[in-house]
Design an enzyme around this catalytic site. Structure first.
Site, PDB file in Angstrom:
ATOM      1  CG  HIS A 173      96.920  61.074  43.854  1.00  0.00           C
ATOM      2  ND1 HIS A 173      97.679  60.032  43.374  1.00  0.00           N
ATOM      3  CD2 HIS A 173      96.451  61.710  42.750  1.00  0.00           C
ATOM      4  CE1 HIS A 173      97.668  60.063  42.052  1.00  0.00           C
ATOM      5  NE2 HIS A 173      96.931  61.062  41.658  1.00  0.00           N
TER       6      HIS A 173
HETATM    7  C1  LIG Z   1      94.644  60.641  37.982  1.00  0.00           C
HETATM    8  S1  LIG Z   1      93.516  59.891  36.865  1.00  0.00           S
HETATM    9  C2  LIG Z   1      93.617  58.156  37.385  1.00  0.00           C
HETATM   10  C3  LIG Z   1      93.274  57.211  36.263  1.00  0.00           C
HETATM   11  C4  LIG Z   1      93.503  55.736  36.557  1.00  0.00           C
HETATM   12  N1  LIG Z   1      92.665  55.271  37.647  1.00  0.00           N
HETATM   13  C5  LIG Z   1      94.962  55.460  36.847  1.00  0.00           C
HETATM   14  O1  LIG Z   1      95.306  54.942  37.907  1.00  0.00           O
HETATM   15  O2  LIG Z   1      95.784  55.753  35.970  1.00  0.00           O
HETATM   16  C6  LIG Z   1      91.965  60.404  37.512  1.00  0.00           C
HETATM   17  C7  LIG Z   1      90.802  59.971  36.659  1.00  0.00           C
HETATM   18  O3  LIG Z   1      89.610  60.384  37.313  1.00  0.00           O
HETATM   19  C8  LIG Z   1      88.659  60.640  36.308  1.00  0.00           C
HETATM   20  N2  LIG Z   1      87.572  61.450  36.907  1.00  0.00           N
HETATM   21  C9  LIG Z   1      87.674  62.705  37.400  1.00  0.00           C
HETATM   22  N3  LIG Z   1      86.490  63.111  37.880  1.00  0.00           N
HETATM   23  C10 LIG Z   1      85.626  62.087  37.692  1.00  0.00           C
HETATM   24  C11 LIG Z   1      84.255  61.912  37.968  1.00  0.00           C
HETATM   25  N4  LIG Z   1      83.542  62.883  38.561  1.00  0.00           N
HETATM   26  N5  LIG Z   1      83.668  60.725  37.666  1.00  0.00           N
HETATM   27  C12 LIG Z   1      84.373  59.738  37.065  1.00  0.00           C
HETATM   28  N6  LIG Z   1      85.697  59.851  36.761  1.00  0.00           N
HETATM   29  C13 LIG Z   1      86.310  61.016  37.067  1.00  0.00           C
HETATM   30  C14 LIG Z   1      89.455  61.381  35.240  1.00  0.00           C
HETATM   31  O4  LIG Z   1      88.809  61.367  33.987  1.00  0.00           O
HETATM   32  C15 LIG Z   1      90.766  60.596  35.260  1.00  0.00           C
HETATM   33  O5  LIG Z   1      90.777  59.562  34.298  1.00  0.00           O
END
Ligand SMILES: C[S@@+](CC[C@H](N)C(=O)[O-])C[C@H]1O[C@@H](n2cnc3c(N)ncnc32)[C@H](O)[C@@H]1O
Length: 265
Positions: A173
């Site tokens: 999302h």
């Molecule tokens: C909205 S959070 C969702 C976290 C978890 N999956 C949850 O359901 O609560 C999005 C996550 O994507 C991670 N993220 C963003 N870009 C990323 C990337 N390029 N590679 C790995 N993780 C990433 C962020 O650090 C963050 O923890």
């Protein structure tokens, strides 16, 4: 004319209570979070490091009030724990052995899944420096040695191989359609044959006529991230395009749901 049935008569009491608890923790989270998030953009650059990243580096702490940070962290974790348990109860992982929690944040979902399915080994894939926060949070919950963390960029680095379940929770999302398809394609490439992908999110129904609270959440995401809430039909199509076979849609808690699909064996 739509038939409006009071929520309490439509859902079992246990689920209604769980949603009410989720709501309470969310209100705590929102109440303590204003100072933190301000006009910060979620998704895109802002989401790259995420809340955990800003905590780890300390540069997100505009507030000097440690109690606010503490309350914010705990309220968010409490709310997610409810969602995590609901996901863990909704999927049959008895014959699965290794789960990769893609962009798994603090690892709360991986921990909930391992708690419910103790035979399962789980690994969180997270970007630096959030991986450090995830490791500490997982150890604090008592899951060190069962839930591991791998630091990596889900767009640039190879995804670890050998996993037969991928959890992609609240990630899609944040991104627009081409990026969503890229994430799903990367999942398919690295997934073990016969493996299961679990998309946990707030999904719109196939006709995109609701639910209203998901539409509202989607409007908020469109304002603050590069993404939105996707419908079950869209998810089904994107999964099919990359090679997955849609399995089913299962509502979980607090308006969230999971879409599952399999990689052919
Ligand atoms: C909205 S959070 C969702 C976290 C978890 N999956 C949850 O359901 O609560 C999005 C996550 O994507 C991670 N993220 C963003 N870009 C990323 C990337 N390029 N590679 C790995 N993780 C990433 C962020 O650090 C963050 O923890």
């Amino acid at each position: 004319m739509g038939s409006h049935v009071p929520l309490a008569t439509r859902v079992p009491t246990a689920i209604a209570a769980r949603d009410a608890d989720f709501g309470r923790h969310l209100v705590r989270f929102a109440a303590s979070g204003g100072a933190f998030f301000g006009s910060e953009k979620w998704g895109g650059e802002g989401c790259d490091e995420g809340f955990g990243g800003r905590l780890a580096s300390g540069d997100g702490a505009d507030t000097t009030d440690a109690a606010v940070v503490d309350e914010l962290t705990h309220a968010g974790v409490d709310a997610r724990q409810i969602l995590g348990r609901a996901v863990a109860e909704a999927i049959d992982l008895r014959r699965r052995r290794a789960l990769l929690d893609v962009a798994g944040g603090s690892g709360i979902y991986a921990c909930c899944l391992v708690a419910q399915h103790p035979h399962l080994k789980a690994t969180v894939l997270e970007k630096r420096p959030v991986d450090t926060v995830a490791r500490a949070a997982i150890a604090k919950r008592g899951f060190a040695g069962t839930v591991w963390v791998v630091a990596g960029d889900m767009f640039k680095d190879s995804w670890p191989a050998g996993f037969d379940v991928h959890l992609i929770s609240n990630v899609l999302h944040d991104w627009d359609v081409p990026v969503v398809k890229k994430i799903l394609a990367r999942s398919f490439e690295s997934m073990a044959p016969g493996g299961l992908v679990v998309i946990h999110d707030a999904h719109l129904n196939a006709g995109k006529s609701g639910p209203l609270h998901v539409a509202e959440y989607s409007a908020m995401l469109m304002h603050s991230t590069e993404g939105r809430c996707y419908s079950v039909a869209e998810m089904r199509e994107y999964l099919r395009e990359v090679g997955y076979r849609f399995e089913k849609f299962t509502p979980t808690a607090a308006g969230r749901s999971i879409v599952t699909a399999r990689k052919p064996a």
